[in-house]
Design a protein around this motif. Structure first.
Motif, PDB file in Angstrom:
ATOM      1  N   ILE A  25       0.593  -1.135   0.180  1.00 64.94           N
ATOM      2  CA  ILE A  25       0.035   0.362  -0.275  1.00 64.94           C
ATOM      3  C   ILE A  25       0.908   0.530   0.516  1.00 64.94           C
ATOM      4  O   ILE A  25       0.809   2.326  -0.934  1.00 64.94           O
ATOM      5  CB  ILE A  25      -1.049  -0.260   1.131  1.00 64.94           C
ATOM      6  N   HIS A  26       2.209   1.107   1.040  1.00 63.74           N
ATOM      7  CA  HIS A  26       2.697   2.690   0.582  1.00 63.74           C
ATOM      8  C   HIS A  26       3.502   2.733  -0.224  1.00 63.74           C
ATOM      9  O   HIS A  26       3.320   4.520  -0.504  1.00 63.74           O
ATOM     10  CB  HIS A  26       3.949   2.632   2.167  1.00 63.74           C
ATOM     11  N   HIS A  27       3.141   1.817  -0.777  1.00 65.06           N
ATOM     12  CA  HIS A  27       4.611   1.614  -2.491  1.00 65.06           C
ATOM     13  C   HIS A  27       3.514   2.573  -3.711  1.00 65.06           C
ATOM     14  O   HIS A  27       3.400   3.593  -3.909  1.00 65.06           O
ATOM     15  CB  HIS A  27       5.353   1.095  -3.050  1.00 65.06           C
ATOM     16  N   PHE A  68       5.254  12.016   3.513  1.00 69.69           N
ATOM     17  CA  PHE A  68       4.639  10.532   4.985  1.00 69.69           C
ATOM     18  C   PHE A  68       5.063   9.837   5.016  1.00 69.69           C
ATOM     19  O   PHE A  68       5.053   9.448   5.855  1.00 69.69           O
ATOM     20  CB  PHE A  68       2.571  10.649   3.473  1.00 69.69           C
ATOM     21  N   LEU A  69       5.902   9.744   3.336  1.00 73.33           N
ATOM     22  CA  LEU A  69       6.309   8.768   2.902  1.00 73.33           C
ATOM     23  C   LEU A  69       7.912   8.263   5.094  1.00 73.33           C
ATOM     24  O   LEU A  69       8.291   7.420   5.185  1.00 73.33           O
ATOM     25  CB  LEU A  69       7.658   7.671   2.335  1.00 73.33           C
ATOM     26  N   ASN A  70       8.094   9.795   4.760  1.00 72.34           N
ATOM     27  CA  ASN A  70       9.118  10.064   4.964  1.00 72.34           C
ATOM     28  C   ASN A  70       8.794   9.551   6.956  1.00 72.34           C
ATOM     29  O   ASN A  70       9.976   8.759   8.001  1.00 72.34           O
ATOM     30  CB  ASN A  70      10.653  11.173   6.203  1.00 72.34           C
ATOM     31  N   LYS A  71       7.313  10.150   7.588  1.00 71.15           N
ATOM     32  CA  LYS A  71       6.801   9.585   8.700  1.00 71.15           C
ATOM     33  C   LYS A  71       6.695   7.770   9.048  1.00 71.15           C
ATOM     34  O   LYS A  71       6.739   7.684   9.888  1.00 71.15           O
ATOM     35  CB  LYS A  71       4.870  10.206   8.780  1.00 71.15           C
ATOM     36  N   HIS A  72       6.830   6.938   8.559  1.00 70.60           N
ATOM     37  CA  HIS A  72       6.415   5.522   8.430  1.00 70.60           C
ATOM     38  C   HIS A  72       8.324   5.441   8.138  1.00 70.60           C
ATOM     39  O   HIS A  72       8.225   3.801   8.278  1.00 70.60           O
ATOM     40  CB  HIS A  72       5.671   5.253   7.575  1.00 70.60           C
ATOM     41  N   ILE A  88       8.848   0.805   8.260  1.00 64.64           N
ATOM     42  CA  ILE A  88       8.763   0.792   7.331  1.00 64.64           C
ATOM     43  C   ILE A  88      10.486  -0.096   6.898  1.00 64.64           C
ATOM     44  O   ILE A  88      10.540  -0.939   7.003  1.00 64.64           O
ATOM     45  CB  ILE A  88       9.271   1.199   6.354  1.00 64.64           C
ATOM     46  N   VAL A  89      11.616   0.456   8.168  1.00 65.48           N
ATOM     47  CA  VAL A  89      12.238  -0.155   7.925  1.00 65.48           C
ATOM     48  C   VAL A  89      12.566  -1.573   9.097  1.00 65.48           C
ATOM     49  O   VAL A  89      13.153  -2.797   8.277  1.00 65.48           O
ATOM     50  CB  VAL A  89      13.767   0.871   8.133  1.00 65.48           C
ATOM     51  N   GLY A  90      11.989  -0.763   9.910  1.00 59.60           N
ATOM     52  CA  GLY A  90      12.230  -1.700  11.029  1.00 59.60           C
ATOM     53  C   GLY A  90      11.365  -3.634  10.243  1.00 59.60           C
ATOM     54  O   GLY A  90      11.371  -4.543  10.815  1.00 59.60           O
ATOM     55  N   LEU A  91      10.235  -3.257   9.675  1.00 61.64           N
ATOM     56  CA  LEU A  91       9.216  -4.742   9.007  1.00 61.64           C
ATOM     57  C   LEU A  91      10.303  -5.415   8.209  1.00 61.64           C
ATOM     58  O   LEU A  91      10.485  -6.564   8.719  1.00 61.64           O
ATOM     59  CB  LEU A  91       8.134  -3.543   8.860  1.00 61.64           C
ATOM     60  N   ILE A  92      10.718  -5.156   7.623  1.00 62.23           N
ATOM     61  CA  ILE A  92      11.428  -5.121   6.455  1.00 62.23           C
ATOM     62  C   ILE A  92      12.768  -6.282   7.104  1.00 62.23           C
ATOM     63  O   ILE A  92      12.893  -7.219   6.150  1.00 62.23           O
ATOM     64  CB  ILE A  92      12.462  -4.200   5.034  1.00 62.23           C
ATOM     65  N   ASP A  93      13.053  -5.210   8.204  1.00 61.25           N
ATOM     66  CA  ASP A  93      14.107  -6.533   8.895  1.00 61.25           C
ATOM     67  C   ASP A  93      13.686  -7.386   9.563  1.00 61.25           C
ATOM     68  O   ASP A  93      14.276  -8.576   9.816  1.00 61.25           O
ATOM     69  CB  ASP A  93      14.733  -5.572  10.180  1.00 61.25           C
ATOM     70  N   ASP A  95      13.881   5.589  -2.293  1.00 60.74           N
ATOM     71  CA  ASP A  95      13.932   6.933  -3.010  1.00 60.74           C
ATOM     72  C   ASP A  95      13.245   7.612  -1.155  1.00 60.74           C
ATOM     73  O   ASP A  95      14.367   8.681  -1.208  1.00 60.74           O
ATOM     74  CB  ASP A  95      11.746   6.309  -3.328  1.00 60.74           C
ATOM     75  N   LEU A  96      13.841   6.442  -0.358  1.00 60.43           N
ATOM     76  CA  LEU A  96      14.207   7.075   1.295  1.00 60.43           C
ATOM     77  C   LEU A  96      15.647   7.429   1.404  1.00 60.43           C
ATOM     78  O   LEU A  96      16.145   7.926   2.880  1.00 60.43           O
ATOM     79  CB  LEU A  96      13.478   6.247   2.067  1.00 60.43           C
ATOM     80  N   GLY A  97      16.300   6.330   0.012  1.00 61.86           N
ATOM     81  CA  GLY A  97      17.400   6.824   0.924  1.00 61.86           C
ATOM     82  C   GLY A  97      18.113   6.280   2.371  1.00 61.86           C
ATOM     83  O   GLY A  97      18.941   6.235   2.838  1.00 61.86           O
ATOM     84  N   GLU A  98      17.669   4.482   1.484  1.00 62.79           N
ATOM     85  CA  GLU A  98      18.183   3.827   3.003  1.00 62.79           C
ATOM     86  C   GLU A  98      18.601   2.312   2.284  1.00 62.79           C
ATOM     87  O   GLU A  98      17.701   1.706   1.556  1.00 62.79           O
ATOM     88  CB  GLU A  98      16.236   2.819   3.590  1.00 62.79           C
ATOM     89  N   PRO A  99      19.613   2.447   1.426  1.00 64.09           N
ATOM     90  CA  PRO A  99      20.531   1.133   0.481  1.00 64.09           C
ATOM     91  C   PRO A  99      20.664  -0.024   1.414  1.00 64.09           C
ATOM     92  O   PRO A  99      20.365  -1.146   0.976  1.00 64.09           O
ATOM     93  CB  PRO A  99      21.891   1.831   0.371  1.00 64.09           C
ATOM     94  N   ALA A 100      20.503   0.188   2.504  1.00 70.70           N
ATOM     95  CA  ALA A 100      21.020  -1.086   4.482  1.00 70.70           C
ATOM     96  C   ALA A 100      19.594  -1.686   3.703  1.00 70.70           C
ATOM     97  O   ALA A 100      19.506  -2.807   3.536  1.00 70.70           O
ATOM     98  CB  ALA A 100      21.681  -1.000   4.615  1.00 70.70           C
ATOM     99  N   ALA A 101      18.846  -1.118   4.381  1.00 74.41           N
ATOM    100  CA  ALA A 101      16.926  -2.313   3.595  1.00 74.41           C
ATOM    101  C   ALA A 101      17.008  -2.497   2.594  1.00 74.41           C
ATOM    102  O   ALA A 101      16.186  -3.204   1.880  1.00 74.41           O
ATOM    103  CB  ALA A 101      16.184  -0.934   4.053  1.00 74.41           C
ATOM    104  N   ALA A 102      17.735  -1.495   1.370  1.00 74.05           N
ATOM    105  CA  ALA A 102      17.214  -2.488   0.158  1.00 74.05           C
ATOM    106  C   ALA A 102      18.018  -3.257  -0.504  1.00 74.05           C
ATOM    107  O   ALA A 102      17.295  -4.310  -1.161  1.00 74.05           O
ATOM    108  CB  ALA A 102      17.076  -0.742  -1.242  1.00 74.05           C
TER     109      ALA A 102
END
Length: 590
Positions: free
Chosen positions: A294-296, A307-311, A315-320, A372-379
């Motif tokens: 949904i977020h995507h 809004f994406l930054n707010k979550h 998002i990153v924690g859920l991916i992990d 897009d969030l600039g989170e390469p490790a999570a990507a």
């Protein structure tokens, strides 16, 4: 003299009204106020379905209730009234049809009664005629009765002798009113439905050479509109809650019809607040996967980086959390509970395959978000998790839901998925929720005409049975020897509402306005109008129509920059000529 507006009058009467409560509340009042996001509209009944009128003795002048009114009681002797009577042995009853599914309550404008005390009546709200004639039994869902465990729909209440009276907050189209006292009568000036709705514009539109498809598109849009209450609900009678997985088709419809609307961010915020990590959304791991999808999709449509930054952290924690539960062999253990939709539940192997397809889809979506969030490790985590997942293959076991998600998630070739499973038998084994993903798999396989035919047959089948909003569940087999929802039950025939339903929605508990069933609305805008978003916020959009057997199609598509206006016409030689008018800021490619 300057015209006094309501706001100006309030400012004069209550100078601090903009910043605080009016003085009448007192300085010690510590309550809070909140603006109601919903408007009200009064709806006059369209027809009288049935009456227990004792051959005209118990109900006089019922046609008065079909006249538009003003909601004001009066004592003029010339005012016409509908009068309802009861004796020791007979009691008047009437069923009114308001024409369309709606959310709200009932207003009764009274004109007197046989005594000065309040009158006792029974008021039943129903999404079908059968439901307003049914009994309520909340202890066991499977007893063939209706329930009012989510919203009261069966109410015994005293109504005033004069003035007006309002009651109810549920989803309905029909209302039944029964007198309960002996030797009594009441006079009714008006009986009107109160529609509570969000006053928003239908900035997206769809119109084509096939009126059936046009009606299906609008019915899906109306179904979701009704569920846009304080938050984005699952159903207006049942289930009046925010369910993340169920939201995905609704969010798609909102983006294609209403554009950016704060009810979606508000509902995602609420869900993240209610279900903090390491918990799963709504207690189900699959619904946390839907949260990422949904977020995507919402970000691609509207490009709201704030809004994406707010979550971001969620998002990153859920991916992990997700990737940590996938081992090197591709086994995963997100949670013991596997859920796609109710009709797929008995096919455990197929559900497992579809569940893994949903995981792949969610990880693909999350990777793009993290870039897009600039989170390469999570990507990179998303890529790693997907690679592991692909090392193990689980067969779809002929489950259309499972094969569809496998195709969307990249775990199965879409053509093979449709040839082997999804398109086999046409609309057989489609479901109102996952039918959207079956249609998406068919689009990926290039089976646009097949998809259009199924939309006409399956979602059109609900229209044929009287639907004005789409249902929680539906099977084409239900139509055989069944009365429509707007007809009185007939002995020896099935009731399309009361005779079917399963799992948590047997009989009249079955919701006839469920937002997850709106998939064809988004699908037709995306594939028939041919709108494909290539950059977040609709900065670049591809227009690639797939008209099937349609002669022409036109419509609008909402973007953050304004509406894209589209028209496609089929020439005599079979080629299609298109006209596209896009707002400044949107690049159109073909």
């Amino acid at each position: 003299m300057k015209k006094l507006t309501t706001l100006l009058v309030l400012c004069i009467l209550f100078p601090a009204a903009i910043f605080a409560l009016p003085p009448i509340f007192g300085s010690e009042y510590d309550g809070k106020t909140e603006e109601d996001p919903l408007d009200r509209l009064y709806i006059t009944p369209q027809r009288i379905v049935w009456m227990n009128d004792g051959d005209g003795r118990l109900i006089k002048d019922p046609e008065i209730l079909l006249r538009p009114g003003n909601g004001q009681a009066d004592m003029a002797r010339t005012t016409p009234y509908c009068r309802m009577y009861s004796t020791d042995h007979e009691k008047a009853a009437i069923i009114l049809d308001f024409g369309k599914e709606l959310h709200g309550g009932l207003q009764m404008v009274m004109g007197g009664s046989s005594n000065r005390a309040p009158s006792l009546v029974r008021i039943r709200f129903g999404e079908s005629v059968g439901e307003v004639c049914s009994q309520t039994y909340n202890l066991d869902w499977r007893m063939g009765f209706s329930t009012d465990d989510h919203a009261k729909r069966d109410i015994v209440v005293e109504i005033p002798r004069s003035g007006n009276f309002e009651i109810g907050n549920t989803g309905f189209r029909f209302v039944r009113i029964d007198l309960l006292e002996n030797d009594h009568n009441i006079s009714l000036k008006e009986v009107r439905a109160i529609l509570r709705y969000r006053d928003i514009s239908y900035t997206g539109s769809f119109n084509s050479s096939d009126e059936r498809l046009n009606q299906i598109w609008m019915t899906g849009a109306w179904t979701v509109h009704l569920n846009m209450q304080e938050f984005l609900w699952d159903g207006i009678k049942r289930d009046r809650c925010v369910w993340l997985g169920d939201m995905h088709p609704e969010v798609a419809t909102i983006s294609h019809v209403f554009g950016d609307n704060q009810i979606v961010p508000a509902s995602l915020d609420l869900a993240a607040e209610q279900f903090p990590l390491p918990g799963w959304m709504n207690g189900m791991s699959a619904y946390s996967l839907w949260y990422l999808v949904i977020h995507h999709d919402w970000y691609m449509h509207h490009g709201d980086m704030n809004f994406l930054n707010k979550h971001r952290d969620y998002i990153v924690g859920l991916i992990d959390q997700i990737v940590s539960k996938i081992d090197e062999e591709g086994n995963e253990e997100l949670s013991p509970m596997r859920f796609l939709d109710w009709p797929s539940s008995p096919n455990r192997e197929g559900v497992e395959a579809g569940y893994r397809g949903l995981m792949a889809w969610a990880l693909n979506s999350a990777e793009k978000l993290c870039i897009d969030l600039g989170e390469p490790a999570a990507a990179e985590q998303c890529r790693t998790g997907l690679e592991r997942l692909q090392r193990k293959y689980v067969d779809h076991n002929q489950l259309k839901q499972g094969a569809s998600l496998m195709a969307i998630g990249g775990l199965m070739d879409p053509v093979q998925a449709c040839d082997d499973v999804v398109s086999v038998g046409g609309a057989k084994d489609f479901s109102t929720f996952y039918g959207y993903y079956m249609l998406q798999a068919q689009a990926m396989a290039g089976e646009y005409q097949t998809a259009l035919d199924i939309i006409r047959q399956y979602w059109g089948g609900m229209l044929d049975m009287g639907a004005t909003s789409f249902w929680e569940d539906f099977n084409l087999e239900w139509m055989e020897n069944s009365t429509r929802l707007d007809e009185m039950p007939v002995e020896g025939m099935n009731d399309i509402h009361g005779s079917f339903g399963d799992y948590c929605y047997p009989s009249f508990r079955h919701s006839f306005c469920h937002g997850w069933s709106s998939g064809p609305t988004a699908w037709m805008s995306e594939h028939v109008l041919g709108v494909e978003i290539l950059e977040p916020g609709c900065r670049t959009v591809r227009i690639n129509p797939h008209m099937g057997d349609l002669e022409w199609v036109e419509g609008t598509f909402p973007t953050p920059y304004g509406e894209i206006k589209i028209r496609h016409d089929r020439r005599p030689d079979g080629t299609v000529v298109s006209k596209v008018d896009a707002p400044r800021g949107v690049k159109i490619v073909k």
